[in-house]
Write a protein that holds these residues in place. Structure first.
Motif, mmCIF file in Angstrom:
data_model
loop_
_atom_site.group_PDB
_atom_site.id
_atom_site.type_symbol
_atom_site.label_atom_id
_atom_site.label_comp_id
_atom_site.label_asym_id
_atom_site.label_seq_id
_atom_site.Cartn_x
_atom_site.Cartn_y
_atom_site.Cartn_z
ATOM 1 N N VAL A 44 0.545 -1.191 -0.356
ATOM 2 C CA VAL A 44 0.352 -0.297 0.158
ATOM 3 C C VAL A 44 0.868 1.081 0.421
ATOM 4 N N GLN A 45 0.847 1.605 -0.955
ATOM 5 C CA GLN A 45 1.567 3.329 -1.201
ATOM 6 C C GLN A 45 0.628 4.650 -1.108
ATOM 7 N N LEU A 46 1.026 5.533 0.139
ATOM 8 C CA LEU A 46 0.229 6.607 0.486
ATOM 9 C C LEU A 46 0.326 8.211 0.366
ATOM 10 N N THR A 47 -0.585 8.552 0.053
ATOM 11 C CA THR A 47 -0.014 9.518 -0.495
ATOM 12 C C THR A 47 1.133 10.479 0.370
ATOM 13 N N ASN A 48 1.733 10.354 1.536
ATOM 14 C CA ASN A 48 2.837 10.888 1.746
ATOM 15 C C ASN A 48 4.255 10.180 1.532
ATOM 16 N N GLY A 49 4.098 9.727 0.884
ATOM 17 C CA GLY A 49 5.183 8.663 0.124
ATOM 18 C C GLY A 49 5.400 7.331 1.047
ATOM 19 N N LYS A 50 4.554 7.638 2.140
ATOM 20 C CA LYS A 50 5.366 6.148 3.281
ATOM 21 C C LYS A 50 4.479 4.990 2.209
ATOM 22 N N THR A 51 5.673 3.654 1.972
ATOM 23 C CA THR A 51 4.311 2.282 2.069
ATOM 24 C C THR A 51 4.974 1.516 3.245
ATOM 25 N N LEU A 52 3.019 0.549 2.866
ATOM 26 C CA LEU A 52 3.233 -0.331 3.985
ATOM 27 C C LEU A 52 3.105 -1.672 3.691
ATOM 28 N N MET A 53 3.675 -2.701 3.889
ATOM 29 C CA MET A 53 3.747 -3.933 3.654
ATOM 30 C C MET A 53 3.065 -4.874 4.161
ATOM 31 N N GLY A 54 2.409 -5.993 3.843
ATOM 32 C CA GLY A 54 1.244 -6.707 4.398
ATOM 33 C C GLY A 54 0.418 -6.903 3.449
ATOM 34 N N GLU A 55 -0.947 -7.574 4.254
ATOM 35 C CA GLU A 55 -1.581 -7.669 3.586
ATOM 36 C C GLU A 55 -3.127 -7.055 3.838
ATOM 37 N N VAL A 56 -4.513 -6.712 2.415
ATOM 38 C CA VAL A 56 -5.308 -6.205 2.485
ATOM 39 C C VAL A 56 -6.619 -7.367 2.255
ATOM 40 N N GLN A 57 -7.436 -6.686 3.010
ATOM 41 C CA GLN A 57 -8.814 -7.274 3.003
ATOM 42 C C GLN A 57 -9.578 -7.118 1.699
ATOM 43 N N ASP A 58 -10.310 -8.077 0.881
ATOM 44 C CA ASP A 58 -10.895 -8.112 0.107
ATOM 45 C C ASP A 58 -10.657 -6.830 -1.210
ATOM 46 N N PHE A 90 -6.448 -3.098 6.501
ATOM 47 C CA PHE A 90 -4.718 -3.666 6.361
ATOM 48 C C PHE A 90 -4.412 -4.732 7.663
ATOM 49 N N ARG A 91 -3.298 -5.680 7.672
ATOM 50 C CA ARG A 91 -2.860 -5.693 8.679
ATOM 51 C C ARG A 91 -0.707 -6.255 8.646
ATOM 52 N N LYS A 92 -0.368 -6.005 8.415
ATOM 53 C CA LYS A 92 1.142 -6.567 8.798
ATOM 54 C C LYS A 92 1.573 -8.190 8.211
ATOM 55 N N ASN A 93 0.303 -9.182 9.059
ATOM 56 C CA ASN A 93 0.679 -10.202 9.017
ATOM 57 C C ASN A 93 -0.593 -11.227 9.476
ATOM 58 N N ALA A 94 -0.754 -12.253 9.183
ATOM 59 C CA ALA A 94 -1.546 -13.041 10.347
ATOM 60 C C ALA A 94 -1.818 -13.042 11.889
ATOM 61 N N GLU A 95 -0.844 -12.805 12.195
ATOM 62 C CA GLU A 95 -1.187 -13.058 13.398
ATOM 63 C C GLU A 95 -1.071 -11.232 14.331
ATOM 64 N N ASP A 96 -1.618 -10.326 13.096
ATOM 65 C CA ASP A 96 -1.416 -8.784 13.784
ATOM 66 C C ASP A 96 -2.653 -7.986 13.425
ATOM 67 N N THR A 97 -2.864 -7.351 14.569
ATOM 68 C CA THR A 97 -4.052 -6.521 14.040
ATOM 69 C C THR A 97 -4.319 -5.784 13.267
ATOM 70 N N SER A 98 -5.308 -6.519 12.786
ATOM 71 C CA SER A 98 -6.000 -5.380 11.143
ATOM 72 C C SER A 98 -6.908 -3.743 11.523
ATOM 73 N N ILE A 99 -5.904 -2.476 10.447
ATOM 74 C CA ILE A 99 -6.424 -1.480 11.254
ATOM 75 C C ILE A 99 -7.088 -0.766 9.782
ATOM 76 N N GLN A 100 -7.993 0.302 10.109
ATOM 77 C CA GLN A 100 -8.474 0.339 8.743
ATOM 78 C C GLN A 100 -7.660 1.882 8.609
ATOM 79 N N ILE A 101 -7.330 1.902 7.333
ATOM 80 C CA ILE A 101 -6.488 2.690 6.453
ATOM 81 C C ILE A 101 -7.941 3.907 5.801
ATOM 82 N N SER A 102 -7.954 5.009 5.605
ATOM 83 C CA SER A 102 -8.810 5.804 4.839
ATOM 84 C C SER A 102 -8.033 5.244 3.472
ATOM 85 N N ALA A 103 -9.749 5.729 2.810
ATOM 86 C CA ALA A 103 -9.249 5.620 1.377
ATOM 87 C C ALA A 103 -7.998 6.604 0.541
ATOM 88 N N ASP A 104 -8.867 7.389 1.128
ATOM 89 C CA ASP A 104 -7.876 9.252 1.088
ATOM 90 C C ASP A 104 -6.980 9.142 1.326
#
Length: 287
Positions: A44-58, A90-104
């Protein structure tokens, strides 16, 4: 880019619509294929330039849509297509707690599709549309669209099928410098009864808006366009030849899915080729 080629691409587009539009006029409704509602490895590439690597649902949104009614524009589907999600889980892996990231806050989402063995990219885009007077306006639609072709002018979109057969490719043009996108062929089959000069103007205005950072290219788009009967006939003949090639190619495939994907790929490549060549001319002229 020669003026003749530019005229020819409109002939191909309009006649492809009219040929495919005769496949079935009786049924109604729309069927969507959304893939599996599970977590998939993604970046997941964010608008602030940061990149998140993990898993996204649906997030395996449809790249193929089954239509059962030709009386609508592609933009009519956007409310139901599940591209306009507001948050991404989004979550980093199956053991991680998922979070919601705003589409914006998201620019791109990239993931590997296990079924197709391909990397899919979705970009968050604000949709533009052509008004009845030919002017371009921004809508309140912000959607994630799957990538078709990445370049100076990007192509995002999906294929439509009816009764298992390819109908058309709905695609949006996006200048890689921004997050705006427009469908230059946002027409229903019934719109083809309109004056073709009006349709041509709407197509040109959409392309001009996406390429408005290059005055040299804009001059070509301002040239007067006339689609001759000979060009229409040539476009139909080329279309019919390609249809014959598709039918022959499908004979060597076993499953319905293989045949559907083969047909959609061949038709989409043919259907988009004139627009891709057009945008390549933009890239050459506007470095």
């Amino acid at each position: 880019m020669k003026k003749l080629f530019f005229l020819f691409f409109i002939a191909i587009a309009l006649n492809s619509f009219s040929q495919n539009g005769r496949m079935n006029q009786q049924v109604s409704g729309v069927e969507f294929y959304f893939g599996k509602k599970e977590y998939v490895p993604a970046t997941v590439q964010l608008t602030n330039g940061k990149t998140l690597m993990g898993e996204v649902q649906d997030f395996d949104s449809p790249n193929i849509i089954e239509i059962r009614d030709f009386g609508f524009k592609p933009s009519d589907l956007e409310n139901d297509i599940n591209y306009n999600r507001k948050k991404i889980r989004f979550r980093k892996n199956a053991e991680d707690t998922s979070i919601q990231i705003s589409a914006d806050s998201i620019n791109y989402i990239t993931h590997f599709d296990i079924e197709t063995k391909e990397i899919k990219e979705f970009k968050r885009l604000k949709i533009l549309r052509t008004k009845n007077n030919g002017e371009i306006e921004e809508t309140d639609r912000i959607v994630f669209l799957p990538l078709i072709k990445k370049d100076s002018i990007n192509f995002y979109g999906y294929n439509m099928i009816a009764q298992g057969k390819y109908v058309r490719t709905v695609f949006y043009l996006n200048n890689s410098k921004d997050n705006l996108a427009i469908n230059p062929l946002d027409f229903s089959i019934m719109d083809l009864f309109k004056n073709q000069n009006e349709i041509g103007k709407e197509v040109v205005n959409a392309i001009k808006h996406v390429t408005n950072d290059c005055p040299e290219f804009q001059k070509i788009l301002d040239q007067k366009m006339d689609v001759s009967e000979e060009m229409k006939k040539d476009a139909i003949q080329k279309y019919q030849k390609m249809q014959s090639d598709v039918n022959e190619g499908k004979k060597n495939l076993k499953t319905k899915k293989e045949k559907r994907e083969f047909e959609s790929t061949v038709f989409a490549n043919y259907y988009l080729e004139p627009f891709i060549k057009l945008t390549e001319s933009y890239k050459t002229m506007c470095k």
